[in-house]
Design a protein around this motif. Structure first.
Motif, PDB file in Angstrom:
ATOM      1  N   UNK A   1       0.804  -1.226   0.000  1.00 42.97           N
ATOM      2  CA  UNK A   1       0.000   0.000   0.000  1.00 42.97           C
ATOM      3  C   UNK A   1       0.837   1.277   0.000  1.00 42.97           C
ATOM      4  N   UNK A   2       2.151   1.131   0.152  1.00 45.73           N
ATOM      5  CA  UNK A   2       2.999   2.316   0.178  1.00 45.73           C
ATOM      6  C   UNK A   2       4.394   1.949  -0.336  1.00 45.73           C
ATOM      7  N   UNK A   3       5.241   2.980  -0.480  1.00 42.33           N
ATOM      8  CA  UNK A   3       6.571   2.759  -1.045  1.00 42.33           C
ATOM      9  C   UNK A   3       7.392   1.801  -0.187  1.00 42.33           C
ATOM     10  N   UNK A   4       7.359   1.964   1.109  1.00 42.74           N
ATOM     11  CA  UNK A   4       8.194   1.122   1.967  1.00 42.74           C
ATOM     12  C   UNK A   4       7.832  -0.340   1.834  1.00 42.74           C
ATOM     13  N   UNK A   5       6.544  -0.650   1.971  1.00 45.19           N
ATOM     14  CA  UNK A   5       6.138  -2.059   1.900  1.00 45.19           C
ATOM     15  C   UNK A   5       6.413  -2.645   0.522  1.00 45.19           C
ATOM     16  N   UNK A   6       6.272  -1.827  -0.518  1.00 45.63           N
ATOM     17  CA  UNK A   6       6.526  -2.338  -1.864  1.00 45.63           C
ATOM     18  C   UNK A   6       8.020  -2.593  -2.077  1.00 45.63           C
TER      19      UNK A   6
ATOM     20  N   UNK B   1      21.651  16.395  -7.139  1.00 46.35           N
ATOM     21  CA  UNK B   1      21.249  16.639  -5.754  1.00 46.35           C
ATOM     22  C   UNK B   1      21.156  15.344  -4.953  1.00 46.35           C
ATOM     23  N   UNK B   2      20.896  14.216  -5.629  1.00 45.70           N
ATOM     24  CA  UNK B   2      20.813  12.931  -4.933  1.00 45.70           C
ATOM     25  C   UNK B   2      22.155  12.535  -4.330  1.00 45.70           C
TER      26      UNK B   2
ATOM     27  N   UNK C   1      23.351  16.705   1.673  1.00 44.92           N
ATOM     28  CA  UNK C   1      22.031  16.970   2.234  1.00 44.92           C
ATOM     29  C   UNK C   1      20.989  15.931   1.832  1.00 44.92           C
ATOM     30  N   UNK C   2      21.289  15.081   0.894  1.00 46.61           N
ATOM     31  CA  UNK C   2      20.325  14.088   0.419  1.00 46.61           C
ATOM     32  C   UNK C   2      20.313  12.864   1.330  1.00 46.61           C
ATOM     33  N   UNK C   3      19.128  12.316   1.635  1.00 45.44           N
ATOM     34  CA  UNK C   3      19.062  11.081   2.426  1.00 45.44           C
ATOM     35  C   UNK C   3      19.795   9.914   1.758  1.00 45.44           C
ATOM     36  N   UNK C   4      19.930   9.969   0.429  1.00 45.79           N
ATOM     37  CA  UNK C   4      20.579   8.880  -0.296  1.00 45.79           C
ATOM     38  C   UNK C   4      22.079   9.098  -0.454  1.00 45.79           C
ATOM     39  N   UNK C   5      22.612  10.150   0.165  1.00 48.29           N
ATOM     40  CA  UNK C   5      24.043  10.427   0.041  1.00 48.29           C
ATOM     41  C   UNK C   5      24.860   9.230   0.536  1.00 48.29           C
ATOM     42  N   UNK C   6      25.829   8.830  -0.284  1.00 47.19           N
ATOM     43  CA  UNK C   6      26.721   7.737   0.083  1.00 47.19           C
ATOM     44  C   UNK C   6      26.199   6.360  -0.236  1.00 47.19           C
ATOM     45  N   UNK C   7      24.939   6.247  -0.682  1.00 45.24           N
ATOM     46  CA  UNK C   7      24.379   4.919  -0.948  1.00 45.24           C
ATOM     47  C   UNK C   7      24.623   4.449  -2.374  1.00 45.24           C
ATOM     48  N   UNK C   8      24.885   5.363  -3.273  1.00 40.99           N
ATOM     49  CA  UNK C   8      25.028   4.973  -4.679  1.00 40.99           C
ATOM     50  C   UNK C   8      26.388   4.340  -4.929  1.00 40.99           C
ATOM     51  N   UNK C   9      26.381   3.187  -5.583  1.00 42.12           N
ATOM     52  CA  UNK C   9      27.613   2.462  -5.897  1.00 42.12           C
ATOM     53  C   UNK C   9      28.086   2.700  -7.323  1.00 42.12           C
ATOM     54  N   UNK C  10      27.257   3.333  -8.137  1.00 41.56           N
ATOM     55  CA  UNK C  10      27.625   3.615  -9.528  1.00 41.56           C
ATOM     56  C   UNK C  10      26.900   4.877  -9.959  1.00 41.56           C
ATOM     57  N   UNK C  11      27.638   5.834 -10.503  1.00 42.12           N
ATOM     58  CA  UNK C  11      27.034   7.085 -10.977  1.00 42.12           C
ATOM     59  C   UNK C  11      27.525   7.355 -12.395  1.00 42.12           C
TER      60      UNK C  11
ATOM     61  N   UNK D   1      10.030  14.915  -6.679  1.00 38.52           N
ATOM     62  CA  UNK D   1       9.460  16.252  -6.553  1.00 38.52           C
ATOM     63  C   UNK D   1       8.041  16.203  -5.998  1.00 38.52           C
ATOM     64  N   UNK D   2       7.294  15.182  -6.357  1.00 36.70           N
ATOM     65  CA  UNK D   2       5.898  15.114  -5.915  1.00 36.70           C
ATOM     66  C   UNK D   2       5.768  14.577  -4.491  1.00 36.70           C
ATOM     67  N   UNK D   3       6.784  13.862  -4.014  1.00 33.65           N
ATOM     68  CA  UNK D   3       6.734  13.279  -2.670  1.00 33.65           C
ATOM     69  C   UNK D   3       8.076  13.524  -2.000  1.00 33.65           C
ATOM     70  N   UNK D   4       8.144  14.537  -1.134  1.00 31.72           N
ATOM     71  CA  UNK D   4       9.418  14.929  -0.545  1.00 31.72           C
ATOM     72  C   UNK D   4       9.936  13.903   0.455  1.00 31.72           C
ATOM     73  N   UNK D   5       9.102  12.934   0.837  1.00 31.70           N
ATOM     74  CA  UNK D   5       9.540  11.901   1.776  1.00 31.70           C
ATOM     75  C   UNK D   5      10.127  10.682   1.079  1.00 31.70           C
ATOM     76  N   UNK D   6      10.021  10.616  -0.242  1.00 31.74           N
ATOM     77  CA  UNK D   6      10.386   9.392  -0.960  1.00 31.74           C
ATOM     78  C   UNK D   6      11.855   9.029  -0.772  1.00 31.74           C
ATOM     79  N   UNK D   7      12.751  10.007  -0.844  1.00 33.12           N
ATOM     80  CA  UNK D   7      14.175   9.690  -0.725  1.00 33.12           C
ATOM     81  C   UNK D   7      14.490   9.111   0.647  1.00 33.12           C
ATOM     82  N   UNK D   8      13.853   9.625   1.686  1.00 34.05           N
ATOM     83  CA  UNK D   8      14.069   9.078   3.030  1.00 34.05           C
ATOM     84  C   UNK D   8      13.536   7.656   3.135  1.00 34.05           C
ATOM     85  N   UNK D   9      12.385   7.409   2.510  1.00 37.09           N
ATOM     86  CA  UNK D   9      11.833   6.056   2.513  1.00 37.09           C
ATOM     87  C   UNK D   9      12.768   5.100   1.779  1.00 37.09           C
ATOM     88  N   UNK D  10      13.291   5.533   0.640  1.00 37.20           N
ATOM     89  CA  UNK D  10      14.236   4.697  -0.089  1.00 37.20           C
ATOM     90  C   UNK D  10      15.469   4.403   0.757  1.00 37.20           C
TER      91      UNK D  10
END
Length: 479
Positions: free
Chosen positions: A91-96, A159-160, A164-174, A122-131
């Motif tokens: 029903x939501x991003x986390x559970x999916x 910006x990802x 300041x991004x919740x996803x900072x440091x998580x990316x293994x390939x850019x 942009x439409x959901x400012x909480x999405x990056x934190x959930x990810x």
């Protein structure tokens, strides 16, 4: 015309390595206006162990539902009933996301691509934190889920990766997907002659989205009229949309770009032509360089600390829009685009040094880089050009690379002639004369002559020693 992508093997290999690795859960791919990036991604994936979602600009609930439906459709048939049910009932991003982690374990690995990710964030400012939270849990469980986020908005994708991004440091390939080179671009219109290809490169550049719209049954001019100059054409507002999406002060940046498009290549000239305050110009130029809209250039014989720089537009499409479309917007809306190429562009495209002649030089330098091993196998500098302070093009050297280093170094030098006349020994003599003036009699190892119209028969049959003659057919021959 079907979608085509001509990708670079290094980028494809990097994605394949990320896909095959046992570690790493997040990758980012960004490429401005680049049709084909999703095709590059999908080429690197294994059937049955991947899912793809194209995001859209919608409300948060609608965005989630579209992503959810794509995951159900792509994966349900490969999963056990329990895991498929967990995905379907999420029903939501986390559970999916957690259900996708379980699916990855069941499939032994799973890669999920989200194209145009900024639309979602942009439409959901909480999405990056959930990810961030979900990926942390997936990682702790050792689930082999790979998440690939990609987008055309350079600034938002960058910006990802910031602190300041919740996803900072998580990316293994850019990965940053750059424009196609001139040989790759030519494959989108295989029926055009090399001369037409130079004209097309001059006005369309190397962005696959633009190239994918070309119809080589028409002329370059007819394509430019229908795609760019026509007020209803799909690319007519492209430059305005790009600047508005990427920049906070699009009008100011447009003034800088317009000034450079008119041949103002030095900082002082840009300031005078644009009206920008001198103290502000470096900030604007730096941002335009980050977006690959402007490039800075030093003379090939200058020291790294040399302050004499020139600026040019790095994107030929943007340059052509400022050169040909912007000055005529009112007339185009009133009179339409028909015959505009013949009236406004054809008379100058082959004589304006910033149009086809300048593009011919860029192509010649790229060819030289590709074929450097034919002339020199040791250490060498970047292939550029040698410029003089006065800015007289006739006294400069179009192609230049320092070979070796120290007192034993020498030069590879080239002259480019975008004229309708076949070239003879006079072009070589001009190059040698310029070298004597600009290089203080330093040794020249190799001369290159590039000619649009080819070379006279006697000169072609018996070129001087250490001289290579290159015509358009050879420039467009696959290495």
């Amino acid at each position: 015309m079907p979608l085509r992508f001509i990708g670079r093997h290094s980028q494809l290999n990097a994605l394949q390595d990320f896909y095959a690795s046992r570690t790493g859960h997040l990758a980012t791919v960004r490429g401005r206006r680049r049709v084909g990036k999703s095709t590059l991604l999908l080429q690197s994936l294994e059937a049955g162990r991947s899912a793809y979602h194209q995001a859209a600009q919608m409300a948060p609930d609608a965005n989630f539902q579209r992503f959810h439906d794509d995951m159900v459709e792509a994966l349900s048939a490969q999963l056990t009933a329990g895991t498929a049910s967990d995905i379907a009932q999420a029903k939501n991003w986390r559970s999916l996301l957690l259900a996708l982690g379980q699916a990855a374990t069941e499939l032994q690995r799973l890669t999920v691509i989200i194209d145009e990710f900024p639309y979602l964030s942009r439409s959901d400012i909480t999405l990056e934190s959930v990810l961030q939270e979900a990926l942390g849990r997936i990682e702790s469980l050792g689930q082999p889920l790979k998440l690939v986020l990609c987008g055309s908005s350079i600034s938002q994708m960058e910006a990802l990766l910031q602190h300041s991004s919740p996803l900072y440091g998580r990316s293994d390939l850019n990965l940053v997907l750059h424009p196609l080179d001139y040989l790759e671009s030519a494959e989108f219109a295989p029926n055009w002659t090399p001369e037409q290809q130079v004209h097309a490169r001059t006005v369309f550049g190397g962005m696959p989205r633009y190239l994918n719209l070309l119809e080589d049954a028409l002329s370059v001019g007819e394509n430019y009229e229908r795609l760019v100059l026509n007020p209803d054409g799909p690319l007519h507002e492209e430059t305005t949309r790009l600047l508005g999406a990427e920049l906070s002060e699009p009008r100011v940046y447009a003034s800088v770009l317009q000034a450079i498009s008119r041949g103002n290549t030095r900082a002082g000239e840009i300031i005078s032509a644009s009206g920008i305050h001198p103290s502000s110009l470096p900030k604007y130029l730096e941002r335009l360089e980050e977006l690959a809209l402007v490039r800075r250039e030093r003379s090939a014989n200058a020291t790294p600390a040399a302050r004499h720089l020139r600026y040019g537009l790095a994107d030929p499409f943007i340059a052509s829009w400022f050169r040909y479309a912007l000055p005529n917007l009112s007339a185009l809306k009133i009179r339409g685009a028909t015959s505009t190429w013949a009236r406004l562009i054809a008379p100058t495209i082959d004589s304006d040094p910033h149009a086809a002649p300048g593009m011919f030089e860029h192509i010649s330098r790229h060819w030289t880089t590709l074929h450097m091993d034919d002339f020199w196998t040791g250490e060498h500098g970047e292939v550029g050009r040698i410029m003089q302070g006065s800015g007289d093009p006739a006294g400069e050297i179009d192609v230049a690379s320092r070979l070796g280093r120290g007192q034993q170094s020498s030069w590879l030098l080239g002259e480019c002639k975008w004229t309708a006349q076949q070239q003879d020994g006079s072009a070589l003599r001009q190059l040698q004369q310029n070298a004597g003036k600009l290089l203080n009699q330093e040794r020249v190892q190799q001369y290159l002559l590039f000619s649009r119209a080819g070379f006279t028969t006697p000169f072609r049959e018996q070129p001087p020693a250490s001289t290579r003659l290159v015509d358009l057919a050879e420039l467009y021959a696959r290495p």
